[in-house]
Design an enzyme around this catalytic site. Structure first.
Site, PDB file in Angstrom:
ATOM      1  N   GLN A  75       0.822  -1.220   0.000  1.00  0.00           N
ATOM      2  CA  GLN A  75       0.000   0.000   0.000  1.00  0.00           C
ATOM      3  C   GLN A  75       0.854   1.267   0.000  1.00  0.00           C
ATOM      4  O   GLN A  75       0.469   2.288   0.577  1.00  0.00           O
ATOM      5  CB  GLN A  75      -0.958  -0.009   1.193  1.00  0.00           C
ATOM      6  N   SER A  76       2.017   1.220  -0.625  1.00  0.00           N
ATOM      7  CA  SER A  76       2.922   2.378  -0.643  1.00  0.00           C
ATOM      8  C   SER A  76       2.330   3.566  -1.406  1.00  0.00           C
ATOM      9  O   SER A  76       1.948   3.443  -2.577  1.00  0.00           O
ATOM     10  CB  SER A  76       4.244   1.957  -1.293  1.00  0.00           C
ATOM     11  N   ASN A  77       2.272   4.707  -0.750  1.00  0.00           N
ATOM     12  CA  ASN A  77       1.854   5.941  -1.428  1.00  0.00           C
ATOM     13  C   ASN A  77       2.916   6.403  -2.420  1.00  0.00           C
ATOM     14  O   ASN A  77       2.601   6.969  -3.466  1.00  0.00           O
ATOM     15  CB  ASN A  77       1.624   7.052  -0.397  1.00  0.00           C
ATOM     16  N   CYS A  79       4.941   4.476  -4.150  1.00  0.00           N
ATOM     17  CA  CYS A  79       4.850   3.666  -5.371  1.00  0.00           C
ATOM     18  C   CYS A  79       3.687   4.135  -6.236  1.00  0.00           C
ATOM     19  O   CYS A  79       3.819   4.256  -7.458  1.00  0.00           O
ATOM     20  CB  CYS A  79       4.688   2.183  -5.014  1.00  0.00           C
TER      21      CYS A  79
END
Ligand code: PLP
Length: 332
Positions: A75-77, A79
């Site tokens: 859930q990386s912002n 990325c």
């Protein structure tokens, strides 16, 4: 100090607004609480990473890259912002993700894939121990296809990304002048250190008198002091910056991480719900909700008693909330 910024792409919608949280400030009865709306830097590419990526991707293009490779949690912002901006610039994007492939792509991951990023999933243990090897592997994979690769580290936190929040301090300085305020504290969530590095060096370079407080969402205080210093060292070396880092105060509060990275307690979800309902501002459970909750706890403990105004930098993250909607719904 006159500042010679390196090449920068105009990708973000800046300057972002600075809002007074009037009702919250009245309810808490302490200093006035302002929020720098970096959740409004864009729509799908919103949050703090786009400020760093304006510089990082400018470097990638200058290097002639056609493929960018970066990494983060599922859930990386960071990325997600890279996936969107890569599509905007016509770059191929590969995301090295930590964790299992979920049954249904949600939140940020859904947007990564919608924007055409290639993703690979790696068990957490392998990722933690061998991230360097994973990058090498994927760089080799794309180079074998004739691509020109550019690697962006976790959160775009390095000597290039640091510029993003140095530039943001310039904006804040104008915001403060416009509102006629001199905030004593600027509080933000810290995760990979680049935002903290930029803000901390930025206030020194732009002569803003506020203290920067990074609220850790993972790792320890010692880790952040070392990581932020390393990013600033890298920045100094790359650009030949003449600034004594002993003159850059660093402050990290690691008391509100809770159980683990990306795991928020019920209190944090209650604060997220409260602020959304009271002020129409949506925080996220991984970064800004934890940091904002921690800031309120510190405020109630009298830590900001000497301040008339404090500022929270809203670094975004709304899409991560959708991936945790079940936990959030428990507090409504
Ligand atoms: C990445 C991120 C942060 C932390 O910023 P760093 O520069 O990585 O320390 C804070 N908030 C949100 C929403 C983020 O995505």
């Amino acid at each position: 100090m006159s500042i010679a910024y390196p090449a920068r792409l105009a990708l973000a919608r800046t300057p972002t607004p600075l809002h007074l949280l009037k009702r919250l400030s009245e309810q808490e009865g302490g200093p006035r609480i302002w929020v720098k709306r970096d959740d409004l830097t864009e729509c799908i590419a919103s949050g703090n990473k786009i400020r760093k990526l304006e510089f990082t991707l400018a470097q990638a293009l200058a290097d002639g890259a056609d493929t960018v490779i970066t990494c983060g949690g599922v859930q990386s912002n960071h990325c997600r912002a890279t996936a969107v901006l890569g599509a905007r610039l016509g770059l191929k994007v590969h995301l090295i993700l930590r964790g299992e492939k979920p049954e249904l792509a949600d939140g940020n991951l859904f947007l990564d894939q919608l924007c055409g990023a290639a993703v690979s999933f790696h068990p957490a243990k392998l990722y933690q121990q061998g991230l360097g090897d994973l990058f090498e592997q994927w760089v080799a994979h794309y180079q074998a296809q004739g691509c020109k690769t550019f690697v962006i580290p976790t959160g775009a936190s390095d000597g290039i990304g640091v510029w993003g929040y140095i530039a943001c301090v310039e904006e804040l300085k104008n915001d403060f002048a416009q509102h006629g305020i001199t905030p004593k504290y600027i509080v933000h969530a810290t995760g990979s250190g680049g935002t903290q590095a930029g803000l901390s060096a930025g206030v020194v370079m732009h002569k803003v008198s506020a203290a920067i407080i990074g609220m850790a969402v993972c790792d320890s205080e010692a880790y952040f002091l070392q990581k932020v210093r390393a990013d600033l060292d890298d920045w100094k070396k790359r650009y030949g910056i003449d600034l004594d880092l002993d003159d850059v105060p660093l402050c990290c509060n690691a008391s509100y991480i809770g159980e683990a990275y990306a795991k928020a307690s019920r209190d944090v979800f209650e604060t997220i719900h409260r602020i959304a309902a009271l002020e129409g501002i949506v925080l996220d459970p991984v970064y800004t909700g934890k940091a904002f909750h921690g800031m309120l706890m510190e405020l109630r403990a009298g830590k900001f008693e000497d301040a008339e105004d404090i500022v929270f930098v809203h670094t975004g993250g709304v899409y991560g909330l959708f991936a945790q909607r079940e936990q959030a719904l428990e507090v409504f």
